[in-house]
Design a protein around this motif. Sequence first.
Motif, PDB file in Angstrom:
ATOM      1  N   VAL A 160      -1.387 -21.292   4.943  1.00  0.00           N
ATOM      2  CA  VAL A 160      -0.505 -20.819   6.015  1.00  0.00           C
ATOM      3  C   VAL A 160       0.014 -21.976   6.849  1.00  0.00           C
ATOM      4  O   VAL A 160       1.204 -22.028   7.200  1.00  0.00           O
ATOM      5  N   GLU A 161      -0.861 -22.943   7.158  1.00  0.00           N
ATOM      6  CA  GLU A 161      -0.448 -24.057   8.019  1.00  0.00           C
ATOM      7  C   GLU A 161       0.575 -24.973   7.353  1.00  0.00           C
ATOM      8  O   GLU A 161       1.251 -25.759   8.034  1.00  0.00           O
ATOM      9  N   SER A 162       0.719 -24.875   6.046  1.00  0.00           N
ATOM     10  CA  SER A 162       1.685 -25.703   5.324  1.00  0.00           C
ATOM     11  C   SER A 162       2.961 -24.948   4.965  1.00  0.00           C
ATOM     12  O   SER A 162       3.875 -25.527   4.377  1.00  0.00           O
ATOM     13  N   THR A 163       3.020 -23.677   5.308  1.00  0.00           N
ATOM     14  CA  THR A 163       4.160 -22.834   4.948  1.00  0.00           C
ATOM     15  C   THR A 163       5.228 -22.892   6.034  1.00  0.00           C
ATOM     16  O   THR A 163       4.911 -22.772   7.215  1.00  0.00           O
ATOM     17  N   PRO A 164       6.500 -23.075   5.672  1.00  0.00           N
ATOM     18  CA  PRO A 164       7.568 -23.051   6.674  1.00  0.00           C
ATOM     19  C   PRO A 164       7.540 -21.745   7.471  1.00  0.00           C
ATOM     20  O   PRO A 164       7.310 -20.668   6.899  1.00  0.00           O
ATOM     21  N   PRO A 165       7.778 -21.814   8.773  1.00  0.00           N
ATOM     22  CA  PRO A 165       7.656 -20.623   9.631  1.00  0.00           C
ATOM     23  C   PRO A 165       8.509 -19.436   9.182  1.00  0.00           C
ATOM     24  O   PRO A 165       8.107 -18.285   9.361  1.00  0.00           O
ATOM     25  N   HIS A 166       9.672 -19.699   8.601  1.00  0.00           N
ATOM     26  CA  HIS A 166      10.547 -18.579   8.237  1.00  0.00           C
ATOM     27  C   HIS A 166      10.000 -17.758   7.069  1.00  0.00           C
ATOM     28  O   HIS A 166      10.510 -16.667   6.783  1.00  0.00           O
ATOM     29  N   LEU A 167       8.941 -18.241   6.422  1.00  0.00           N
ATOM     30  CA  LEU A 167       8.336 -17.515   5.307  1.00  0.00           C
ATOM     31  C   LEU A 167       7.047 -16.808   5.701  1.00  0.00           C
ATOM     32  O   LEU A 167       6.425 -16.136   4.867  1.00  0.00           O
ATOM     33  N   LEU A 168       6.650 -16.952   6.949  1.00  0.00           N
ATOM     34  CA  LEU A 168       5.423 -16.302   7.420  1.00  0.00           C
ATOM     35  C   LEU A 168       5.731 -14.919   7.971  1.00  0.00           C
ATOM     36  O   LEU A 168       6.813 -14.675   8.505  1.00  0.00           O
ATOM     37  N   ARG A 169       4.767 -14.018   7.838  1.00  0.00           N
ATOM     38  CA  ARG A 169       4.902 -12.677   8.399  1.00  0.00           C
ATOM     39  C   ARG A 169       3.724 -12.426   9.332  1.00  0.00           C
ATOM     40  O   ARG A 169       2.594 -12.824   9.037  1.00  0.00           O
ATOM     41  N   PRO A 170       3.980 -11.752  10.444  1.00  0.00           N
ATOM     42  CA  PRO A 170       2.870 -11.444  11.361  1.00  0.00           C
ATOM     43  C   PRO A 170       1.974 -10.374  10.775  1.00  0.00           C
ATOM     44  O   PRO A 170       2.341  -9.652   9.848  1.00  0.00           O
ATOM     45  N   GLY A 171       0.770 -10.277  11.320  1.00  0.00           N
ATOM     46  CA  GLY A 171      -0.125  -9.209  10.909  1.00  0.00           C
ATOM     47  C   GLY A 171      -1.359  -9.698  10.181  1.00  0.00           C
ATOM     48  O   GLY A 171      -1.474 -10.873   9.812  1.00  0.00           O
ATOM     49  N   ASN A 172      -2.279  -8.789   9.979  1.00  0.00           N
ATOM     50  CA  ASN A 172      -3.559  -9.074   9.335  1.00  0.00           C
ATOM     51  C   ASN A 172      -3.455  -8.730   7.852  1.00  0.00           C
ATOM     52  O   ASN A 172      -3.605  -7.573   7.454  1.00  0.00           O
ATOM     53  N   THR A 173      -3.194  -9.721   7.024  1.00  0.00           N
ATOM     54  CA  THR A 173      -3.013  -9.478   5.592  1.00  0.00           C
ATOM     55  C   THR A 173      -4.334  -9.212   4.871  1.00  0.00           C
ATOM     56  O   THR A 173      -4.324  -8.868   3.688  1.00  0.00           O
ATOM     57  N   ALA A 174      -5.458  -9.346   5.592  1.00  0.00           N
ATOM     58  CA  ALA A 174      -6.733  -8.956   4.978  1.00  0.00           C
ATOM     59  C   ALA A 174      -6.811  -7.448   4.784  1.00  0.00           C
ATOM     60  O   ALA A 174      -7.569  -6.954   3.942  1.00  0.00           O
ATOM     61  N   GLN A 175      -6.007  -6.703   5.576  1.00  0.00           N
ATOM     62  CA  GLN A 175      -5.957  -5.246   5.421  1.00  0.00           C
ATOM     63  C   GLN A 175      -4.813  -4.882   4.480  1.00  0.00           C
ATOM     64  O   GLN A 175      -3.645  -4.911   4.838  1.00  0.00           O
ATOM     65  N   HIS A 176      -5.167  -4.563   3.256  1.00  0.00           N
ATOM     66  CA  HIS A 176      -4.166  -4.134   2.289  1.00  0.00           C
ATOM     67  C   HIS A 176      -3.775  -2.686   2.550  1.00  0.00           C
ATOM     68  O   HIS A 176      -4.483  -1.935   3.229  1.00  0.00           O
ATOM     69  N   TRP A 177      -2.628  -2.272   1.964  1.00  0.00           N
ATOM     70  CA  TRP A 177      -2.131  -0.913   2.137  1.00  0.00           C
ATOM     71  C   TRP A 177      -2.249  -0.100   0.850  1.00  0.00           C
ATOM     72  O   TRP A 177      -1.616   0.951   0.715  1.00  0.00           O
ATOM     73  N   THR A 178      -3.019  -0.564  -0.087  1.00  0.00           N
ATOM     74  CA  THR A 178      -3.120   0.104  -1.385  1.00  0.00           C
ATOM     75  C   THR A 178      -3.397   1.592  -1.208  1.00  0.00           C
ATOM     76  O   THR A 178      -4.338   1.986  -0.514  1.00  0.00           O
ATOM     77  N   ALA A 179      -2.567   2.429  -1.839  1.00  0.00           N
ATOM     78  CA  ALA A 179      -2.691   3.876  -1.686  1.00  0.00           C
ATOM     79  C   ALA A 179      -2.843   4.552  -3.039  1.00  0.00           C
ATOM     80  O   ALA A 179      -2.470   3.998  -4.079  1.00  0.00           O
ATOM     81  N   SER A 180      -3.380   5.750  -3.022  1.00  0.00           N
ATOM     82  CA  SER A 180      -3.551   6.554  -4.230  1.00  0.00           C
ATOM     83  C   SER A 180      -2.583   7.732  -4.215  1.00  0.00           C
ATOM     84  O   SER A 180      -2.456   8.430  -3.204  1.00  0.00           O
ATOM     85  N   SER A 181      -1.913   7.953  -5.342  1.00  0.00           N
ATOM     86  CA  SER A 181      -1.050   9.130  -5.499  1.00  0.00           C
ATOM     87  C   SER A 181      -1.646  10.101  -6.514  1.00  0.00           C
ATOM     88  O   SER A 181      -0.931  10.873  -7.151  1.00  0.00           O
ATOM     89  N   ALA A 182      -2.981  10.071  -6.629  1.00  0.00           N
ATOM     90  CA  ALA A 182      -3.654  10.927  -7.617  1.00  0.00           C
ATOM     91  C   ALA A 182      -3.432  12.409  -7.335  1.00  0.00           C
ATOM     92  O   ALA A 182      -3.303  13.211  -8.266  1.00  0.00           O
ATOM     93  N   ARG A 183      -3.370  12.801  -6.052  1.00  0.00           N
ATOM     94  CA  ARG A 183      -3.279  14.223  -5.730  1.00  0.00           C
ATOM     95  C   ARG A 183      -1.996  14.855  -6.284  1.00  0.00           C
ATOM     96  O   ARG A 183      -2.045  15.908  -6.932  1.00  0.00           O
ATOM     97  N   ILE A 184      -0.852  14.229  -6.065  1.00  0.00           N
ATOM     98  CA  ILE A 184       0.394  14.826  -6.536  1.00  0.00           C
ATOM     99  C   ILE A 184       0.486  14.787  -8.058  1.00  0.00           C
ATOM    100  O   ILE A 184       1.084  15.674  -8.680  1.00  0.00           O
ATOM    101  N   ARG A 185      -0.165  13.818  -8.658  1.00  0.00           N
ATOM    102  CA  ARG A 185      -0.181  13.742 -10.124  1.00  0.00           C
ATOM    103  C   ARG A 185      -1.057  14.853 -10.707  1.00  0.00           C
ATOM    104  O   ARG A 185      -0.692  15.489 -11.707  1.00  0.00           O
ATOM    105  N   GLN A 186      -2.189  15.082 -10.088  1.00  0.00           N
ATOM    106  CA  GLN A 186      -3.116  16.084 -10.611  1.00  0.00           C
ATOM    107  C   GLN A 186      -2.684  17.508 -10.282  1.00  0.00           C
ATOM    108  O   GLN A 186      -2.765  18.409 -11.132  1.00  0.00           O
TER     109      GLN A 186
END
Length: 348
Positions: free
Chosen positions: A269-295
């Motif tokens: 992160v410290e070596s990445t140009p600022p315009h490529l950084l995004r705010p927020g806690n990327t340790a929290q993924h948003w992975t979701a399950s769509s099993a219900r509508i499939r089943q």
Amino acid sequence: MRILLIGGNGFIGRFVASQLLLQHHAVMVFHRGTKPAPAGAEELRGDRNQLTASAPELKRFAPDVVIDLTISSAPQAEEVMKIFRGATQRVLMLSSIDVYRAIGISHGTETGPLQQLPLTEESELRRTLHPYPPESMQILRKTLAWVTDDYDKIPAERVVMNDRGLSGTVLRLPMIYGRGDPLHRFYPVVKRIADKRRHIIFPETLAAWRSPRGYVENVAAAIVLAAADERAARRIYNVCEQPSFSELEWARKIASAMQWDGEFAILPVESTPPHLLRPGNTAQHWTASSARIRQELGYQEPVAIEDAIQRTINWEKENPPADALPGQFDYPAEDSAVAAHKVVSNVR
């Protein structure tokens, strides 16, 4: 069936209307009138923020199901349920994955441990309402005109799902890509590859981050399925592709489809140009399950992901965003960051 689409002539709505018509449903599209509705659909032009003013004409269509694509708040949900109570069998509202507490933790508006994944329809919802700060809302409203200042899908969902006199269905949608995407989600990678960049940078935290996505035609197919199937009454469904890929995996899929032979540079992160950084806690993924509508409803994506990606690339190349800022593509800063990282790596 007779199906009314409220706000049904935008990015998602046009695909929903077209698929409904192909299945021989009678369709009415209520919209602002900036462009014609799909051929074969009835249309009524009006203001979503003054829905009651158009209520007589909307009820005259006598819809079996109302699909509201642009509910932004509880007051809007209350209005649509009041209008159609006794006038239709069911209201289907489009919600968002952003209702989950994991998204609040990612944005930094919620405290506590990381949420368990994948996110299911039973996962904990945000405790803090109105998930985006005012400055983000201003930007969002410039792109999505239907978003109101009091935007929050959680109270809107509660209104729709708890109405005693009218059945509701809620679909929680992912990040949607495809032809017409107002947010141009593929564009940053597509443009760099089209510009023949030799390196594309990802900060290491963002490279690994996972979020749910869906191709617009596939999401439309899920909406059509849930609207036409009575089993969806009083049910909530996540809609998203499975598996969930990381940002770097998505970029690699785009690169493969465009036959790019460059390299992805994963930088601290410290070596990445600022315009490529995004705010927020990327340790929290948003992975979701769509099993219900499939089943429960038998949902399957009609368009394969390879075709979806290629179609989206073609559209992004032909339709660059008018408001893309030069600062978003600061190639000298990116070249310097890659060169400096290589020197440090060689020293080590």
